[in-house]
Design a protein around this motif. Structure first.
Motif: not given
Length: 1683
Positions: A672-679, A713-722, A724-731
């Motif tokens: 998730m960290d790596q994915l978040f960096k990419g986003m 299947k994001p690990e517990k606690g990682q859902e909100i990060n995913l 929010q990342s989708l939301y910001h990309l949609s913007l």
């Protein structure tokens, strides 16, 4: 669609001209200048082919008939002179002793009722064959006729049809002077042509033979000018003179206009001057006052003679009062009118007059002119069409002239005599005073008419005696029928024989013939003396002594042949299917459960194996963890990529790999960290470029869908990060509804997009439909099914699986690329798993498709018979076999047989295959719409009728599916037939038109087709096209705001599926939406604003579609730049396909030409040597830069020396060419550039290489004819339909277009029109599929083969199994005779055809009277595929005409060959070629006299037998008077009945003419009998036009040979004499692509003849002569084509 032959005529103007200016790096094309050719020679203007117009153009395609051409054609075929023309005897100069042809023609055109009936009969014949057509008449054309009676007929037809709104065809009359030189004079016709989008014009082309035939009736310059002007719209013209109805088809010559032709102005001017000099036949007549007409009506009514014919005739006579008309003519006309009033048609039937009564004919020609002026002014009655009958009048006049004593009242009766006097009195009252002295002679002898021009015809009695003699001969025409009967035949024909009278005594000649012939049992192969297998042992014993064993092929040679074939098949198989996925069957289904139990017991007893597996599992996990770490490290690196596209692609690929490996994507914290960096990097670098936006949207779309399916299947606690990342990309995407959806779905509580930001363009729904069409959800009721392992089947596919599991049958009609072929492999696998004996047969229309299917089967499946049944028994089984004329492998032992229809018919009718057929579990008919094919369709229909078991019939192009399915059910009511129909392609097609002048690719919106077809039923809008249409509707039809508002896509799709349509639109929902849009458009088609709507949004492109060939290289290069390869360019001419490939190669060579190339090579080589020397001197380390320099230099040199292929990656070693033949072909050069050619005339090895290389992506450009469209597995991204052709119809177009965008290969296909007009392209896109009509299946050959099979059963021992086989054969034959799809329109015809065939076979010595095959039945059955000439050659053998040619010299061989060339592989030279102008003689010489005598006798015997049965059939048919003018038909019927009841007034006249009238007209009845010669038919042309309405006999199957022609091509004989292939191609006008197959077939025919003759008598000199000829011709064929 079968591969059409190339056009015959080739001229220099067809060569491809490519003007280029070459430089060292680029190619600049000079401004395009069309190369025009001026000519008025028809042969220079048109290419031509011979074909079935319904199959080639498509039965659903509407065509246009020139009414004047049709009328002239019908007159010509009714004239005796026309017979001379057909024999090639006319065209010479007339001398003074010959008849006046124009007068002769006029005589036969002056039976108005008969000619109008023939006109209607022709049109009715088209309607009964489901043809769609319109007729036009050009009103001003009456001035070009040379016969006023023809103009009268023309006017009657026009007046009858023009206001008839119930006509089942279009009818239009144009009043303009279309031939005027004024600009726009032809525009009304052109606009009409364009509005109706006709496919071709049925006309009399002004070719030399037609001009000779029609010129005495009409000024053919007018038709010539009309045809040339019509080329502004029409590309194709069909020759009426050559047209011939054959069962459900219509054959003729099809002429195709060459677009680079302009007409000579000088000739046009000359034609115009001639036209202006022509005087109309309607002179200044018709001047009787209205008051006079009224008084005349009263006078006629007073004497009971008022009717349409009498009124118009009297008015016309009065108009001619100033002309000197003899008293005899006036009186005889009065008698004629009275007699005709109540004269039944049956009393007007007598043979043609054997003289030309010129004065009588001229009288009626004069009468017709004023009669034209009075047409339509009076109430019509039953005489409307029966205004003139000059033949009847001449006959009446001859009777009156021949009176030897007493008044005419003695001849016609007192009542008719008085009525005639009354008519004469009326004429005297209204006529000139000079008529007042004319009276009938009450006492004494009337005057006789003296012919002024032909005094020899004043011997009236002699002429009448000839009529009497001919009528007597017709009445006594032999109509004997002979009954062939046994239990089998009785079971087939049932009561059909009941109404026929058979002769009880057999003529001695037939008896002697029967006694001299041995019985025949069909027990040998066609091309060798090898016996068939499974023959009864007793019979084998009796023939062992009489047979000579053939020398067997050496085992070493046979093994070598098999090894080579096997290698080739497996090489093709590897290109079709991944061998790693091959299904290996090692056990049958019935053994699976037992084997499973044994495996379970085995595992329980082997616990230590489990421990080993656990240990191994740990090792695997350790390796997997290590691999995952490496992937994570690589993913981390990828997230630091420099561009948005690279990052998005990396994320997309990473997710895809995870889903493939683990069926889920687990998001731990590190990932998730790596994915978040990419986003984050995406957020920073995003630039709103369209590519970036699309890629990012599709990434979000994929993630959201995986979240829906819970595969992410994001690990517990990682859902909100995913989230929010989708939301910001949609913007970033600026798609408000997608952003709001993500915000709401995941409860992110971000600020929603405001209302003002919610524009139409910023909707994710609109964006998805407009840009992301490739990711639309394609699911159509998809659900996993354990029966299908490789994909998830749709609902209709599961239904089809259920049908097969129940062993029931199905007609499957689905578009190409929809996934219907899977059921074939399911059936094959099912049969293989069920048993070792069951059999499935796969039938394909072409040998190429059979070979491909065979290779795919052996690539998909393998069956280990050793494991299943042991090595001792396995030798008797083979998994798959193939049976074509090229390959015959394991067809008797296999469980899966792949074959063509012709070979399956052989198997189904083979005498020894009864047990073999009982093993058939399923038959798969691929491309079953081929039943509509004019040439091969009859075989497809016979297979469906003969098929003994369940089947699956596959097609993408059947129009009348319901009717076809009902017929399939009717064939065998006990067999359940399902209709499985699916209308959606899995992948969509986008249509374009190519502007080859400007090298522009223009999208073709489906709504453009509404200009020519107001129906939207066949239209389908792509998602972006639907959006475009909605916006256009919204801007144009503002008064429909409410309706349009309901069709707003945002509103429509927001209401569906809980709002997830912002990323999850379904193709089915879009289909429903676009249908609603189209329905709205269709409702507005007739509104005033629709034209403006079309003009504004879908204007005509007006693209030039001529001279496209020279631009093809640039078009292909442009497609390469657009990333639209691989491409298949369909061009329906073999020759042009090859020329285009060579032109493209030449273009590539010029493009890469570099004059300094060698200088650069020398320089590079020098530098490389210097670097190598430096390395050797310095000895650098391995990481030194000098090695990189060397590599770059070497690579640059390699590219210069051997350039990469332009369109692929092919290397010389990729071409499988062990014999080096392909390298010798001209097409090898294009092949090495990645360019292939595919048509049936090319060598098999080359074609197989093209197919394999294309599938392996080694080549990417194919130029192909229609054979490639028939299911060959060569998917592409783009299809180009290049150039118009008669073979380009809605069916062939859909098959071609279906190659693009194939399921599993491309997301969408592209279809491009090149060199095709806007109108033609629109019609192809928006047209209904043609209906299947069926064929004439029953032939004498088929009947003989069926009887031979029954004979074989009778030979075997009578057992229950044998009786079962007999009953199966009876049932199959009953279906053939009684269940024909086409003949259901005439249910009595097939039984009569069957009885005729039996009678003919009996008379000619092929059958005994109890149905046993005899004598030459051997040759007839073995040559059945060459029917009907198989019987003709047998007749020549029987008459011993070959006895004089014993093959002792080349001359003898040549004479035998000369005779056979008239029969087999015969080609006629079309009318367009003037053989008198050919530089060498290209027609066959006249046959020897004994051959002519034998063939003519055979022809007449066949016709006599056939006519007898047609006469019997006609008793069951209702009389048809006017098949189209129904009201007139009813009036004629009523009048005929009244005349029979009230004929007392005619009793005396009936007695007078009793000896002249035919009393027993059997073939021609009613109106047809007016022309005479009722029973005495002497040729097939007369037979064709004498057939009763409502019958559909295919006369081409009658065993008749037309030898009275000068048009038979001598190409086979010339090839044998001169041994020059190219010379024959050029001089004899044989297409290059056809010469190989024609010669090969002829060599095979000679082999069959030789084998059959040797079987009958191996010591016969004739048999030896044929053996020598067959061997010599085979050697010649090998020498010319194979060495």
């Amino acid at each position: 669609m079968s591969d059409p032959p190339t056009t015959i005529t080739e001229t220099e103007n067809e060569e491809i001209e490519i003007e280029t200016e070459t430089t060292t790096t680029t190619t600049t094309t000079e401004p395009f200048i069309p190369q025009w050719k001026k000519t008025d020679n028809w042969e220079d203007m048109f290419d031509f082919i011979e074909g079935d117009i319904f199959s080639d153009f498509g039965r659903g395609e509407e065509f246009l008939i020139d009414g004047d051409s049709l009328l002239l054609y019908l007159v010509a075929i009714e004239n005796e002179i026309e017979k001379d023309h057909l024999k090639g005897l006319i065209g010479r100069k007339r001398n003074n002793t010959e008849r006046d042809e124009s007068i002769f023609a006029a005589k036969h055109s002056q039976q108005t009722l008969h000619l109008i009936f023939k006109f209607e009969k022709f049109l009715n014949s088209l309607l009964q064959r489901k043809a769609k057509f319109s007729i036009i008449f050009l009103s001003k054309n009456d001035r070009f006729y040379k016969s006023s009676s023809l103009v009268l007929v023309r006017r009657l037809i026009i007046n009858s049809y023009k206001d008839n709104i119930s006509l089942p065809f279009g009818f239009k009359v144009f009043d303009q002077e279309w031939f005027s030189q004024e600009i726009g004079s032809f525009n009304p016709l052109f606009d009409y042509f364009k509005s109706k989008t006709f496919s071709f014009l049925l006309v009399l082309p002004p070719v030399v033979n037609n001009l000779r035939l029609i010129n005495d009736l009409f000024n053919m310059n007018a038709i010539q000018l009309f045809t040339k002007k019509s080329t502004e719209y029409f590309s194709h013209f069909v020759d009426l003179i050559s047209s011939e109805f054959r069962g459900s088809t219509m054959n003729s010559y099809i002429y195709t206009f060459r677009k680079n032709i302009i007409f000579s102005p000088q000739l046009q001017s000359t034609i115009q001057q001639e036209i202006c000099q022509v005087n109309s036949v309607t002179s200044s007549v018709g001047n009787q006052k209205k008051s006079t007409i009224t008084e005349l009506e009263k006078e006629l009514d007073t004497i009971g003679q008022l009717n349409y014919r009498n009124l118009l005739t009297l008015l016309s006579i009065l108009d001619l009062g100033k002309v000197d008309i003899s008293s005899f003519l006036l009186k005889s006309l009065s008698v004629y009118l009275v007699i005709m009033n109540n004269l039944p048609l049956s009393k007007r039937s007598f043979d043609s007059l054997d003289y030309e009564p010129i004065e009588f004919i001229q009288l009626f020609q004069d009468l017709c002119r004023p009669m034209l002026c009075y047409l339509g002014n009076n109430k019509k009655d039953q005489f409307t069409f029966d205004l003139v009958d000059v033949k009847q009048y001449s006959f009446i006049a001859l009777i009156l002239c021949n009176s030897t004593g007493g008044s005419w009242s003695n001849l016609i009766g007192q009542e008719l005599f008085l009525a005639s006097k009354s008519i004469l009195e009326i004429l005297k009252k209204f006529g000139p005073s000079s008529w007042s002295s004319i009276n009938f002679v009450e006492q004494g002898v009337e005057e006789k008419f003296i012919f002024s021009t032909q005094p020899e015809y004043n011997q009236y009695e002699k002429v009448l005696t000839k009529i009497q003699t001919n009528s007597h001969l017709n009445d006594n025409k032999n109509m004997d029928l002979y009954k062939v009967d046994n239990e089998f035949i009785s079971a087939i024909v049932g009561d059909s024989q009941k109404d026929l009278v058979f002769q009880s005594t057999i003529p001695q000649e037939i008896q002697d013939r029967q006694n001299a012939l041995p019985e025949f049992y069909n027990i040998s192969h066609h091309h060798s003396l090898r016996l068939l297998e499974n023959l009864p042992d007793a019979y084998l014993e009796t023939i062992k002594e009489n047979r000579q064993a053939n020398k067997p092929i050496s085992k070493k040679f046979a093994d070598k042949m098999k090894h080579g074939a096997a290698n080739k098949f497996f090489r093709i198989a590897d290109s079709l299917y991944d061998s790693k996925k091959k299904i290996v069957i090692t056990e049958l289904d019935k053994d699976v459960k037992e084997v499973a139990k044994q495996k379970q017991s085995h595992q329980v007893n082997k616990q230590h194996d489990k421990m080993k597996k656990l240990k191994k599992k740990d090792e695997v996990k350790e390796r997997a963890d290590k691999k995952q770490q490496e992937k994570a490290k690589a993913f981390s690196k990828q997230m630091r990529a420099s561009t948005v596209l690279e990052i998005v692609d990396s994320i997309d690929l990473y997710i895809a790999n995870e889903i493939v490996e683990h069926n889920e994507f687990s998001l731990d914290k590190d990932t998730m960290d790596q994915l978040f960096k990419g986003m984050e990097r995406i957020n920073k670098k995003y630039s709103s470029q369209e590519k970036e936006k699309l890629k990012l949207y599709q990434l979000l779309q994929k993630i959201l869908r995986l979240l829906d399916s819970k595969q992410i299947k994001p690990e517990k606690g990682q859902e909100i990060n995913l989230y929010q990342s989708l939301y910001h990309l949609s913007l970033l995407l600026n798609l408000y509804d997608l952003t709001n959806y993500i915000n709401d779905r995941f409860s992110l509580k971000n600020k929603e997009k405001k209302e003002k930001q919610q524009s139409f363009e910023n909707s994710a729904i609109v964006y998805q439909m407009t840009h992301s069409h490739t990711t639309l959800v394609r699911s159509i009721g998809q659900r996993k099914d354990e029966r299908v392992k490789t994909f998830i089947p749709d609902a209709w596919q599961r239904d089809l699986l259920d049908v097969v599991d129940k062993h029931e049958s199905a007609l499957v009609v689905c578009p190409t690329s929809s996934g219907k072929t899977f059921i074939s492999f399911y059936i094959l696998e099912k049969v293989l798993r069920e048993s070792n004996d069951g059999m499935a047969i796969y039938v394909s229309p072409t040998k190429a498709l059979v070979t491909q299917t065979y290779c795919e089967v052996i690539g998909r499946f393998d069956k280990s018979y050793d494991n299943i049944c042991g090595k001792d028994s396995s030798a008797q089984y083979r998994m798959c076999g193939i049976f074509t004329r090229d390959y015959r492998i394991d067809e008797q032992k296999c469980q899966i047989l792949i074959t063509v229809p012709q070979c399956l018919e052989l198997l189904l009718l083979s005498v020894s295959n009864s047990n073999y057929l009982s093993k058939i579990k399923y038959i798969i008919f691929d491309e079953v719409h081929q039943i509509a094919n004019g040439t091969e369709g009859a075989i497809w229909e016979s297979l469906l009728l003969l098929n003994p078991g369940p089947f699956v019939a596959l097609s993408a192009t059947v129009g009348n599916t319901g009717e076809f399915k009902d017929w399939l059910q009717e064939i065998d009511p006990k067999r359940k037939i399902h209709l499985v129909q699916h209308s959606n392609r899995f992948n969509d097609l986008k249509h374009y038109q190519y502007d080859h002048d400007n090298l522009q690719l223009l999208p073709h919106h489906p709504c453009e087709t509404l200009r020519i077809n107001k129906s939207t039923e066949q239209l389908f809008l792509l998602s972006e096209e639907a959006i475009q249409l909605y916006q256009h509707i919204k801007s144009s039809f503002k008064q429909l705001d409410n309706e349009i508002g309901e069709l707003d896509p945002i509103k429509v799709f927001t209401r569906v599926s809980n709002n997830n349509n912002v990323y999850n639109l379904n193709k089915q929902d879009i289909k429903d939406y676009q249908r609603a849009l189209l329905d709205l458009v269709e409702s507005r088609l007739k509104s005033d604003e629709f034209s403006a709507f079309m003009s504004e949004h879908y204007p005509e492109k007006h693209l030039r579609h001529d001279d496209w060939r020279s631009r093809v290289p640039e078009v292909i290069m442009d497609l390469k730049k657009r990333d639209m390869l691989p491409v298949i360019v369909f061009c329906l001419s073999r020759r042009i396909c090859e020329k285009l490939a060579l032109a493209l190669e030449e273009h590539i060579d010029k493009m890469h030409y570099d004059p300094k190339k060698q200088q650069k090579i020398d320089l590079l080589e020098k530098k490389i040597e210097q670097v190598k020397l430096e390395i050797k001197t310095v000895n650098p380390t391995q990481d030194d830069d000098i090695f990189q320099d060397l590599e770059k230099l070497t690579s640059t040199l390699s590219l210069l020396v051997s350039r990469k292929p332009e369109f692929g990656t092919i290397l010389t070693d990729d071409v499988h060419d062990p014999k080096g033949k392909i390298k010798k072909l001209d097409l090898f050069g294009p092949l090495m550039e990645g360019i292939g050619v595919h048509h049936a005339g090319l060598p098999k090895d080359y074609l197989e290489n093209v197919e394999v290389l294309y599938r392996r992506k080694k080549i990417s450009v194919i130029f192909a004819t229609g054979t490639l469209a028939l299911g060959i597995n060569m998917p592409c991204r783009t299809v180009v339909v290049a150039g118009d052709s008669p073979y380009l119809n809605s069916l062939s177009f859909r098959q071609m277009a279906g190659r693009a965008g194939r399921r599993g290969f491309e997301d969408r296909g592209n279809v491009i029109f090149l060199g095709i007009s806007d109108t033609r392209a629109q019609k192809l896109i928006n047209s209904n599929l043609s209906d299947i009509v069926g064929n004439s299946v029953l032939t004498p050959s088929l009947c003989l083969k069926i009887l031979c099979r029954y004979n074989f059963f009778q030979l075997e021992k009578q057992t229950d199994l044998n009786e079962k086989h007999v009953q199966e054969l009876i049932f199959a034959t009953q279906k053939v005779v009684g269940k024909s799809f086409f003949m259901k329109r005439s249910p009595f015809q097939n039984p009569f055809m069957f009885l005729f065939s039996l009678d003919y076979l009996f008379r000619q010595g092929y059958l005994s009277q109890n149905g046993q095959a005899l004598g030459y039945a051997s040759i007839a059955t073995h040559l059945s595929y060459l029917q009907p000439f198989n019987f003709v050659v047998c007749r020549l053998f029987r008459d011993q005409v070959f006895g004089d040619f014993l093959g002792k010299s080349k001359y003898d061989e040549r004479e035998i060959l000369h005779i056979l060339c008239y029969l087999f592989n015969r080609k006629e030279i079309p009318n367009i070629i003037d053989i008198d102008k050919c530089p060498s003689k290209i027609t066959l010489p006249k046959l020897p006299n004994n051959v002519i005598t034998s063939i003519n006798k055979n022809n007449q015997e066949v016709i006599d037998t056939f006519v007898a049965y047609v006469a019997g059939l006609q008793k069951k048919l209702p009389l048809v008077y006017m098949p189209i003018s129904k009201s007139m038909d009813e009036q004629f019927t009523k009048e005929e009945e009244n005349t029979i009841d009230q004929s007392n007034s005619h009793t005396t006249w009936f007695n007078t003419i009793d000896n002249y009238i035919e009393k027993k007209p059997q073939l021609k009845k009613s109106i047809t009998s007016l022309a005479g010669s009722c029973n005495n038919i002497v040729d097939t042309t007369t037979l064709q036009h004498s057939m009763p309405p409502g019958t559909f006999f295919d006369q081409s199957v009658l065993p008749i040979c037309n030898i009275n022609t000068k048009q038979a091509n001598s190409y086979l004989l010339d090839l044998y004499k001169h041994k020059q292939v190219n010379t024959v191609i050029e001089c004899n006008h044989i297409p290059k692509g056809e010469i190989f197959e024609l010669t090969k077939d002829f060599a095979l025919t000679l082999k069959v003849l030789s084998t059959s003759l040797l079987r009958i008598d191996k010591d016969s000199n004739v048999a030896k002569s044929f053996e020598t000829l067959a061997n010599n011709y085979s050697r010649l064929f090998n020498q010319l084509f194979l060495n």
